[in-house]
Design a protein around this motif. Structure first.
Motif, mmCIF file in Angstrom:
data_model
loop_
_atom_site.group_PDB
_atom_site.id
_atom_site.type_symbol
_atom_site.label_atom_id
_atom_site.label_comp_id
_atom_site.label_asym_id
_atom_site.label_seq_id
_atom_site.Cartn_x
_atom_site.Cartn_y
_atom_site.Cartn_z
ATOM 1 N N PRO A 196 0.818 -1.216 0.000
ATOM 2 C CA PRO A 196 0.000 0.000 0.000
ATOM 3 C C PRO A 196 0.847 1.259 0.000
ATOM 4 N N GLU A 197 0.238 2.348 -0.457
ATOM 5 C CA GLU A 197 0.895 3.648 -0.517
ATOM 6 C C GLU A 197 2.256 3.517 -1.205
ATOM 7 N N ASN A 198 3.311 4.087 -0.587
ATOM 8 C CA ASN A 198 4.639 4.073 -1.202
ATOM 9 C C ASN A 198 5.480 2.868 -0.791
ATOM 10 N N PHE A 199 4.901 1.905 -0.114
ATOM 11 C CA PHE A 199 5.679 0.787 0.415
ATOM 12 C C PHE A 199 5.759 -0.355 -0.598
ATOM 13 N N PHE A 200 6.944 -0.958 -0.691
ATOM 14 C CA PHE A 200 7.182 -2.029 -1.659
ATOM 15 C C PHE A 200 8.526 -2.683 -1.320
ATOM 16 N N GLY A 201 8.884 -3.704 -2.104
ATOM 17 C CA GLY A 201 10.231 -4.236 -2.035
ATOM 18 C C GLY A 201 10.443 -5.441 -1.148
ATOM 19 N N LEU A 202 9.372 -6.075 -0.695
ATOM 20 C CA LEU A 202 9.499 -7.299 0.089
ATOM 21 C C LEU A 202 9.109 -8.501 -0.773
ATOM 22 N N PRO A 203 9.591 -9.696 -0.457
ATOM 23 C CA PRO A 203 9.302 -10.874 -1.287
ATOM 24 C C PRO A 203 7.910 -11.440 -1.047
ATOM 25 N N GLY A 204 6.922 -10.584 -1.163
ATOM 26 C CA GLY A 204 5.541 -10.979 -0.959
ATOM 27 C C GLY A 204 4.681 -9.743 -0.740
ATOM 28 N N LEU A 205 3.398 -9.851 -1.040
ATOM 29 C CA LEU A 205 2.476 -8.724 -0.901
ATOM 30 C C LEU A 205 2.403 -8.263 0.545
ATOM 31 N N ILE A 206 2.518 -6.948 0.766
ATOM 32 C CA ILE A 206 2.404 -6.372 2.107
ATOM 33 C C ILE A 206 0.928 -6.291 2.484
ATOM 34 N N LEU A 207 0.562 -6.979 3.558
ATOM 35 C CA LEU A 207 -0.834 -7.020 4.002
ATOM 36 C C LEU A 207 -1.138 -6.013 5.096
ATOM 37 N N GLU A 208 -0.125 -5.572 5.815
ATOM 38 C CA GLU A 208 -0.346 -4.614 6.906
ATOM 39 C C GLU A 208 0.866 -3.704 7.037
ATOM 40 N N ILE A 209 0.606 -2.415 7.265
ATOM 41 C CA ILE A 209 1.653 -1.412 7.491
ATOM 42 C C ILE A 209 1.291 -0.606 8.731
ATOM 43 N N GLN A 210 2.269 -0.437 9.612
ATOM 44 C CA GLN A 210 2.130 0.449 10.768
ATOM 45 C C GLN A 210 3.191 1.529 10.621
ATOM 46 N N ASN A 211 2.734 2.773 10.518
ATOM 47 C CA ASN A 211 3.643 3.865 10.181
ATOM 48 C C ASN A 211 3.214 5.148 10.881
ATOM 49 N N SER A 212 3.985 5.575 11.877
ATOM 50 C CA SER A 212 3.758 6.860 12.560
ATOM 51 C C SER A 212 2.328 7.005 13.068
ATOM 52 N N GLY A 213 1.828 5.987 13.749
ATOM 53 C CA GLY A 213 0.498 6.068 14.331
ATOM 54 C C GLY A 213 -0.628 5.744 13.362
#
Length: 277
Positions: A196-213
């Motif tokens: 989601p958003e600007n996050f990428f680059g891991l060997p699999g789809l990102i399902l959850e992001i916790q970022n600055s609250g």
């Protein structure tokens, strides 16, 4: 033992997604939630008013998004809803407005080319940011958990950024260095390097992001939908600029806002904060 993973670049990454995820397309649906913490001169807002505004904003800032993806491309967009637009809250004559951006704006990422395009606006003027992706140095922790039907692995990274914030009393801006800490949960069961958003680059789809609250969590996934095939949308609107040019414009617009506020003491107890990608 922790493992560091540097974002795969160029042909290496292209080969990775082609071999492992050839032909895989999908849509992932996310919901956002935020922790709102207000700091303001107590002579302008008492604790009860501040707590009431925080509660109102937290509820209003829940948003729904969709990430559409192919092996190498993705676009991120807010799901259209009646609740779109700025989040507003008021108490005792004080109004707080948080602009989360227009719900029809698109963020496009091309992982193979390591570029992105994003529609944004500054002071009512539309711009199209085109620039290189900013890779993160993810650290894999070895922790796992279930998110829906998928087993997710934990990854983190942190970086120091220059930012601006209101000083005590909301009278001027001050330059500070903030440490941004991000936690991601990704699943190798969907082997695409998107998120989601600007996050990428891991060997699999990102399902959850916790970022600055702020938290974004995936609630639904559609893989290779045949009834409604995935089409990657690219931004079209606005004057083309770079990331640094856009950041400079944001800083200037913030200074202008503060100058207007300082020039009218005691008038208009309304404050606007913009939250973007």
């Amino acid at each position: 033992m922790n493992t560091r993973i540097l974002f795969l670049t160029g042909l290496m990454l292209f080969a990775f997604v082609q071999v492992i995820a050839q032909g895989l397309t999908g849509r992932a649906y996310y919901k956002s939630s935020s922790q709102i913490r207000l700091q303001m001169d107590s002579s302008r807002m008492n604790p009860d008013q501040m707590a009431e505004i925080q509660a109102q904003l937290k509820k209003q800032m829940e948003r729904d998004y969709v990430l559409s993806f192919t092996p190498t491309e993705s676009n991120w967009k807010q799901v259209e809803s009646l609740g779109g637009g700025p989040a507003t809250a008021s108490s005792g004559g004080m109004t707080m407005v948080i602009n989360t951006g227009s719900q029809d704006r698109v963020l496009y990422k091309n992982i193979a080319e390591q570029t992105y395009e994003q529609e944004q606006d500054v002071m009512g003027k539309e711009f199209l940011i085109r620039d290189a992706l900013e890779p993160a140095e993810w650290e894999l922790t070895g922790e796992t958990k279930k998110i829906g039907n998928y087993t997710a692995q934990k990854a983190t990274y942190s970086r120091i950024v220059d930012s601006q914030r209101f000083s005590t009393g909301m009278t001027e801006m001050e330059n500070v260095k903030d440490t941004i800490q991000v936690t991601a949960w990704f699943t190798p069961e969907i082997p695409v390097p998107h998120g989601p958003e600007n996050f990428f680059g891991l060997p699999g789809l990102i399902l959850e992001i916790q970022n600055s609250g702020r938290t974004l969590i995936c609630e639904k996934i559609e893989l290779n939908p045949s009834a409604n095939p995935v089409k990657i949308e690219r931004p079209k609107r606005g004057k083309e600029i770079s990331r640094e040019e856009f950041r400079a414009m944001q800083e200037e617009s913030m200074k202008q806002m503060m100058n207007r506020y300082q020039g009218k003491p005691g008038e208009g107890n309304q404050f606007t904060i913009r939250i973007g990608n």
